[in-house]
Design an enzyme around this catalytic site. Structure first.
Site, PDB file in Angstrom:
ATOM      1  N   TYR A  53       0.825  -1.202   0.000  1.00 40.83           N
ATOM      2  CA  TYR A  53       0.000   0.000   0.000  1.00 40.83           C
ATOM      3  C   TYR A  53       0.861   1.256   0.000  1.00 40.83           C
ATOM      4  CZ  TYR A  53      -3.587  -3.355   1.568  1.00 40.83           C
ATOM      5  OH  TYR A  53      -4.434  -4.433   1.695  1.00 40.83           O
ATOM      6  N   GLY A 199     -14.586  -6.796   2.606  1.00 42.43           N
ATOM      7  CA  GLY A 199     -15.652  -6.543   1.638  1.00 42.43           C
ATOM      8  C   GLY A 199     -17.041  -6.839   2.141  1.00 42.43           C
ATOM      9  N   GLY A 204     -20.798  -0.861  -0.884  1.00 44.46           N
ATOM     10  CA  GLY A 204     -21.902   0.073  -0.729  1.00 44.46           C
ATOM     11  C   GLY A 204     -23.103  -0.174  -1.619  1.00 44.46           C
ATOM     12  N   LEU A 206     -25.283  -2.435  -1.569  1.00 42.44           N
ATOM     13  CA  LEU A 206     -26.464  -2.886  -0.818  1.00 42.44           C
ATOM     14  C   LEU A 206     -26.849  -1.878   0.266  1.00 42.44           C
ATOM     15  CD1 LEU A 206     -25.861  -6.733  -0.395  1.00 42.44           C
ATOM     16  CD2 LEU A 206     -27.098  -5.506  -2.196  1.00 42.44           C
ATOM     17  N   LYS A 209     -25.298   3.078  -2.481  1.00 42.47           N
ATOM     18  CA  LYS A 209     -24.852   3.345  -3.841  1.00 42.47           C
ATOM     19  C   LYS A 209     -25.807   2.707  -4.843  1.00 42.47           C
ATOM     20  CE  LYS A 209     -19.964   3.974  -2.750  1.00 42.47           C
ATOM     21  NZ  LYS A 209     -18.590   3.505  -2.964  1.00 42.47           N
TER      22      LYS A 209
END
Length: 301
Positions: A53, A199, A204, A206, A209
């Site tokens: 990352y 996850g 989002g 559900l 979004k």
């Protein structure tokens, strides 16, 4: 905060909601520092990062911010991917020598003498698996890591490590729309290897979004699933976020859900989840799953 639980067969005591820090970009900004500190104040004690990352900057930030409470948190990071010198991409580096070398850089960036959970960041069935296990076992023996695990969605790879190694956990995507891991979860449960769900909030789709396709599911199927979530959330008088996290954590093999947040507002949405966890009955799970096509792994084997 709900009671802590042991991660697999380890002695690591974790809260059921952890923080995935990949979303916290651009180093130790004021907002990132506030999110990490507030997460700790809420009772979150598991912080997950990776050397991949931001080319190590994420580990740097985690180490800097969490140093004052190092003995009270579980630091998890990952290894196996190496950035190219020009920064254009990364390459898979699954070897004993690379893992043993890479850990020292992560320890430095994390400002710590040991890593609580060191995870192989991917993996294929063609890797030198025995050699990789030897590397992790050597690092445990040397005191540089306490435990090791795998971050993978590949069933055949997971089975190999579950059979051959002393790993304590597997991080994988598991949620209402992605139940593919259920083929491997019973094996992990039988070996007391914890699953760390990522996850769980389905990006989002559900929650708030617009419904769109998700994996092999059509936007129509996702819309149907969302209606299931809305109906049960209303019936139980809980938020959709609470419900989706309760679903992921409700599988017997799953001990923790690592959630990625960027802002204090998003973190505060988890406050109720942490303070008032929802336990779903079997009929509630069935109601959520009703009419949702169960996917199976057709690739990544």
């Amino acid at each position: 905060m709900t009671a802590l639980t042991k991660l697999g067969h380890s002695e690591l005591k974790i809260a059921p909601i952890g923080l995935g820090t990949m979303s916290l970009k651009y180093g130790a900004t004021k907002q990132n520092i506030e999110v990490l500190q507030h997460a700790f104040d809420l009772g979150i004690n598991y912080f997950d990062t990776a050397d991949l990352y931001e080319r190590g900057m994420n580990e740097d930030m985690i180490g800097q911010v969490l140093a004052p409470m190092r003995d009270k948190v579980i630091l998890a990071t990952k290894v196996g991917n190496q950035w190219r010198s020009d920064g254009s991409a990364w390459d898979w580096k699954a070897s004993k020598s690379y893992i043993i070398k890479a850990v020292d850089a992560s320890l430095t960036r994390l400002s710590t003498d040991y890593i609580d959970l060191y995870q192989l960041h991917g993996g294929t069935i063609d890797d030198p698996i025995d050699e990789i296990i030897e590397a992790f076992e050597q690092l445990v023996k040397d005191g540089k890591i306490r435990y090791y695990g795998l971050s993978s969605i590949r069933p055949n790879v997971i089975k190999e490590y579950a059979t051959k190694s002393n790993m304590t956990s597997v991080m994988m995507q598991y949620n209402l729309l992605d139940r593919r891991p259920e083929e491997i979860l019973p094996i992990l449960k039988s070996k007391n290897i914890s699953v760390i769900s990522r996850g769980a909030l389905t990006q989002g789709v559900l929650i708030d979004k617009p419904a769109r396709s998700y994996l092999q599911l059509t936007s129509g199927e996702v819309g149907h699933a969302r209606r299931n979530v809305e109906k049960l959330a209303s019936s139980l008088k809980v938020s959709k976020t609470q419900l989706l996290l309760a679903y992921a954590l409700g599988h017997p093999a799953v001990d923790i859900a690592a959630v990625g947040v960027r802002t204090l507002a998003q973190l505060n949405e988890l406050k109720e989840v942490i303070e008032r966890p929802v336990i779903l009955a079997e009929n509630d799970r069935a109601a959520l799953e009703q009419g949702i096509r169960k996917l199976i792994y057709t690739e990544h084997l």
